[in-house]
Each structure stands twice: as C-alpha cells, then as structure tokens.
Design an enzyme around this catalytic site. Sequence first.
Site, PDB file in Angstrom:
ATOM      1  CD  GLU A   1       1.457  -5.706   5.608  1.00 51.46           C
ATOM      2  OE1 GLU A   1       2.361  -6.556   5.714  1.00 51.46           O
ATOM      3  OE2 GLU A   1       0.708  -5.653   4.620  1.00 51.46           O
ATOM      4  N   GLY A  13       0.363  -5.010   0.812  1.00 52.66           N
ATOM      5  CA  GLY A  13      -0.833  -5.054  -0.030  1.00 52.66           C
ATOM      6  C   GLY A  13      -0.572  -5.675  -1.402  1.00 52.66           C
ATOM      7  CB  ALA A  65      -0.878  -0.015   1.242  1.00 53.86           C
ATOM      8  CD  GLU A 120      -2.476  -7.668   2.827  1.00 52.03           C
ATOM      9  OE1 GLU A 120      -2.226  -6.487   2.512  1.00 52.03           O
ATOM     10  OE2 GLU A 120      -3.008  -7.986   3.905  1.00 52.03           O
TER      11      GLU A 120
HETATM   12  N1  DAK Z   1       4.601   3.290  -0.584  1.00 59.98           N
HETATM   13  C1  DAK Z   1       5.009   4.474  -1.079  1.00 59.98           C
HETATM   14  N2  DAK Z   1       6.185   4.630  -1.706  1.00 59.98           N
HETATM   15  C2  DAK Z   1       6.975   3.554  -1.841  1.00 59.98           C
HETATM   16  C3  DAK Z   1       6.610   2.279  -1.332  1.00 59.98           C
HETATM   17  C4  DAK Z   1       5.337   2.171  -0.685  1.00 59.98           C
HETATM   18  N3  DAK Z   1       4.886   1.017  -0.201  1.00 59.98           N
HETATM   19  N4  DAK Z   1       7.596   1.398  -1.597  1.00 59.98           N
HETATM   20  C5  DAK Z   1       8.548   2.106  -2.252  1.00 59.98           C
HETATM   21  N5  DAK Z   1       8.169   3.381  -2.409  1.00 59.98           N
HETATM   22  C6  DAK Z   1       8.904   4.467  -3.056  1.00 59.98           C
HETATM   23  C7  DAK Z   1      10.106   4.874  -2.210  1.00 59.98           C
HETATM   24  O1  DAK Z   1       9.686   5.787  -1.183  1.00 59.98           O
HETATM   25  C8  DAK Z   1      10.980   5.517  -3.266  1.00 59.98           C
HETATM   26  O2  DAK Z   1      10.457   6.797  -3.568  1.00 59.98           O
HETATM   27  P1  DAK Z   1      11.438   8.079  -3.730  1.00 59.98           P
HETATM   28  O3  DAK Z   1      12.172   8.172  -2.439  1.00 59.98           O
HETATM   29  O4  DAK Z   1      12.304   7.694  -4.909  1.00 59.98           O
HETATM   30  O5  DAK Z   1      10.479   9.202  -3.990  1.00 59.98           O
HETATM   31  C9  DAK Z   1      10.732   4.642  -4.493  1.00 59.98           C
HETATM   32  O6  DAK Z   1       9.493   3.982  -4.266  1.00 59.98           O
HETATM   33  C10 DAK Z   1      11.824   3.578  -4.701  1.00 59.98           C
HETATM   34  O7  DAK Z   1      11.963   2.853  -3.491  1.00 59.98           O
HETATM   35  P2  DAK Z   1      13.377   2.662  -2.752  1.00 59.98           P
HETATM   36  O8  DAK Z   1      14.296   3.775  -3.047  1.00 59.98           O
HETATM   37  O9  DAK Z   1      13.071   2.356  -1.321  1.00 59.98           O
HETATM   38  O10 DAK Z   1      13.905   1.349  -3.504  1.00 59.98           O
HETATM   39  P3  DAK Z   1      14.910   0.249  -2.922  1.00 59.98           P
HETATM   40  O11 DAK Z   1      15.324  -0.579  -4.081  1.00 59.98           O
HETATM   41  O12 DAK Z   1      15.962   0.891  -2.070  1.00 59.98           O
HETATM   42  O13 DAK Z   1      14.010  -0.639  -1.938  1.00 59.98           O
HETATM   43  C11 DAK Z   1      12.017  -1.870  -1.272  1.00 59.98           C
HETATM   44  C12 DAK Z   1      12.963  -1.407  -2.440  1.00 59.98           C
HETATM   45  C13 DAK Z   1      10.819  -2.527  -1.889  1.00 59.98           C
HETATM   46  C14 DAK Z   1      12.784  -2.848  -0.386  1.00 59.98           C
HETATM   47  C15 DAK Z   1      11.641  -0.612  -0.442  1.00 59.98           C
HETATM   48  O14 DAK Z   1      11.137   0.388  -1.328  1.00 59.98           O
HETATM   49  C16 DAK Z   1      10.610  -0.880   0.606  1.00 59.98           C
HETATM   50  O15 DAK Z   1      10.917  -1.410   1.682  1.00 59.98           O
HETATM   51  N6  DAK Z   1       9.379  -0.448   0.333  1.00 59.98           N
HETATM   52  C17 DAK Z   1       8.319  -0.494   1.291  1.00 59.98           C
HETATM   53  C18 DAK Z   1       7.810  -1.866   1.492  1.00 59.98           C
HETATM   54  C19 DAK Z   1       6.682  -1.843   2.468  1.00 59.98           C
HETATM   55  O16 DAK Z   1       6.884  -1.741   3.683  1.00 59.98           O
HETATM   56  N7  DAK Z   1       5.469  -1.787   1.917  1.00 59.98           N
HETATM   57  C20 DAK Z   1       4.277  -1.487   2.674  1.00 59.98           C
HETATM   58  C21 DAK Z   1       3.836  -2.699   3.399  1.00 59.98           C
HETATM   59  S1  DAK Z   1       2.511  -2.313   4.420  1.00 59.98           S
HETATM   60  C22 DAK Z   1      -4.506  -0.030   4.439  1.00 59.98           C
HETATM   61  C23 DAK Z   1      -4.638  -1.383   4.237  1.00 59.98           C
HETATM   62  C24 DAK Z   1      -3.545  -2.152   4.056  1.00 59.98           C
HETATM   63  C25 DAK Z   1      -2.313  -1.602   4.110  1.00 59.98           C
HETATM   64  C26 DAK Z   1      -2.206  -0.242   4.352  1.00 59.98           C
HETATM   65  C27 DAK Z   1      -3.272   0.539   4.517  1.00 59.98           C
HETATM   66  N8  DAK Z   1      -5.630   0.787   4.679  1.00 59.98           N
HETATM   67  C28 DAK Z   1      -6.876   0.193   4.661  1.00 59.98           C
HETATM   68  C29 DAK Z   1      -5.487   2.195   4.882  1.00 59.98           C
HETATM   69  C30 DAK Z   1      -1.181  -2.402   3.845  1.00 59.98           C
HETATM   70  C31 DAK Z   1      -0.008  -1.951   4.186  1.00 59.98           C
HETATM   71  C32 DAK Z   1       1.179  -2.400   3.481  1.00 59.98           C
HETATM   72  O17 DAK Z   1       1.197  -2.772   2.337  1.00 59.98           O
END
Ligand code: DAK
Length: 259
Positions: free
Chosen positions: A136, A113, A67, A116
């Site tokens: 998460e 997400g 997400a 998911e």
């Molecule tokens: N959201 C927003 N931006 C993201 C992102 C994300 N999930 N994942 C990556 N980006 C963005 C980074 O901020 C970066 O943007 P800039 O800084 O260039 O502007 C760009 O994508 C490239 O990412 P990285 O520079 O971090 O790239 P790396 O190769 O260094 O790392 C990575 C890749 C996939 C390991 C890393 O980007 C990472 O850890 N990303 C986040 C993974 C994560 O934690 N995803 C979220 C999981 S929680 C909801 C319901 C469900 C959910 C939420 C809300 N509601 C009902 C409200 C579920 C939550 C989730 O999915």
Amino acid sequence: MKNYNNILTETEGAIGMITINRPKQLNALNKETIAELHEAFDNFNRDENINVIIVTGSGEKAFVAGADIKEFMNFDAVQGRELAAKGQELLFDFVENLETPVIAAINGFALGGGLELALASHIRIASDNAKMGLPEVSLGVIPGYGGTQRLAQIIGKGRAMEMILTAEMINADTALNYGLVTEVVPQAELMIAAKNKAQKLLKNSPKAQSFAIKALNAAYTKTGFEVEKDLFGQAFATADFKEGTTAFVERRKAEFTGK
Ligand code: DAK
C-alpha cells in the site's frame, strides 16, 4: 449453489469452498466481489452441514493481488474511510469473527487486501510459488482492511513494520519462517493440503471451535483498527495517493513528494 459474477462456490462433504474468480485482474477485490464474498461466507457459516470453509483464488498466478486499484483510485478521503469501514464489516472483521473456521489456501500473489483477507482467516497455508506483501505505501496509502493490526498480531511488530514500510513481497519459505503461514506445499498439492487440514478440523467439536475462535479474538484491542481506518481515509486525500495509483495504472515508477 448460487451463481455469482466474481466467485465460485462448491461443497465437498462438510467443507464449503469459495474461489475468487477474476483471474484476468489477478482476482483483485472490487466492491461487487467483496459483497459476493460476504454472502458466500455468511451462507456457509449459517449452513449446519458446513463446518469448515476454504477460500482460494482461481488460476495459478494469484490468490488476490489486492483491492481493485482501478476502482478505488478515484475515491476521496470520506469515501476512503467509509469504504474501509464497510469492507471491514462485510469481509475482513466478518471472516475473522465467523463461527466456522476459515482456511486460506494461498495459491500465488496475496497482496494488499488479498493478504488482509488471508490474515483475517483462521488458518493460512500456501503454495511454494506464493508471494505475500502489503504494497500500500508504494501507492501512497496504508493497509486499510486490518493489515496494520493483524500482520503485527501474527508475525510480530518488527517484521510487520519492515514488510509494511518496505512494501516488499516475501516468498512462501520466508512466510513459513515468519509464521505467516503454517504449511507450504507444491502448487499442485495445495487444495489437497487444504482439504487434509479441513479434515483435521472436522474431527473436533464445531461448537467448541467457535468458542475458541471467539476467545482467541478477544485478546486483541479494537482501538488500533479505528486508528487505521482514520489514517487510511486521510491517505486518500494526499497528492501521494493520487500519484501512486496513477503511476500503477500508467505502468511507471511513482514520484512521491510527501504531500
Ligand atoms: N487492481 C486492479 N487490477 C490489477 C491489480 C489490482 N490490485 N493487480 C493486477 N491487476 C491487473 C493489471 O492491471 C493487469 O491488467 P491488464 O493491464 O492486463 O488489463 C492484470 O491484472 C495482470 O497484472 P500484471 O500485468 O501487472 O501482471 P504481472 O505478472 O506483471 O505483475 C503483480 C503481477 C501482482 C506484481 C502486479 O500486477 C501488481 O503489482 N499488482 C498490484 C499489486 C498491488 O499494489 N495491489 C494493491 C495493494 S493496495 C480500500 C481499502 C483497502 C484497500 C484499498 C481500498 N477502500 C476501503 C477503498 C487496499 C489496497 C490494496 O490492496
């Protein structure tokens, strides 16, 4: 074909293809993308000429990196629960219950997400560079789009518990070993493999396949999904959630207090 802001759609014979197209954000799911995906899945499902749907991510790096953290980090508990429920209804439950089979072609990171969405799809195949995980709890929240339920259904409770509590990613070979995906191919061959799989599905009765999807899904209780939504909403009210999401944006390690 309709033009969307965040996704691309095309058809090839009886196959409908949806590509999530926000490569700069690693195809992270914001609200608008979820709404567009809903519309695209719905349209293909209603189209009598389309009998299989393939969903993938654009670029070589990510299927969907979760997400959109920058969007959801400011939601409170009520918004969190509501949005979790809305997201499930629009996309995750919706895809799982479609009559038309959905193949997720996982071409890179499938996190949160993103995993998911793949879990809600009926068949998952991956490229050999793919990484999958539910990170998460490293952000102070729990999987809120069915991940706590569907991951355990697919790979078993023990492995799901470990993946969710460690928040670590697994690689494509481990995912194959776990039964999380059924096929792993080199990245350049992923769409060919997805279309080959689609062709196998196209040999069979669409009506019978839609009944089979319904029957397989009927085995799983909905109670767990409700508990997940409530706890997801509660997690949004915690200091750990604020710290986890802020630390991600500030590119530092989170310091959790357990509050
Ligand atoms: N959201 C927003 N931006 C993201 C992102 C994300 N999930 N994942 C990556 N980006 C963005 C980074 O901020 C970066 O943007 P800039 O800084 O260039 O502007 C760009 O994508 C490239 O990412 P990285 O520079 O971090 O790239 P790396 O190769 O260094 O790392 C990575 C890749 C996939 C390991 C890393 O980007 C990472 O850890 N990303 C986040 C993974 C994560 O934690 N995803 C979220 C999981 S929680 C909801 C319901 C469900 C959910 C939420 C809300 N509601 C009902 C409200 C579920 C939550 C989730 O999915």
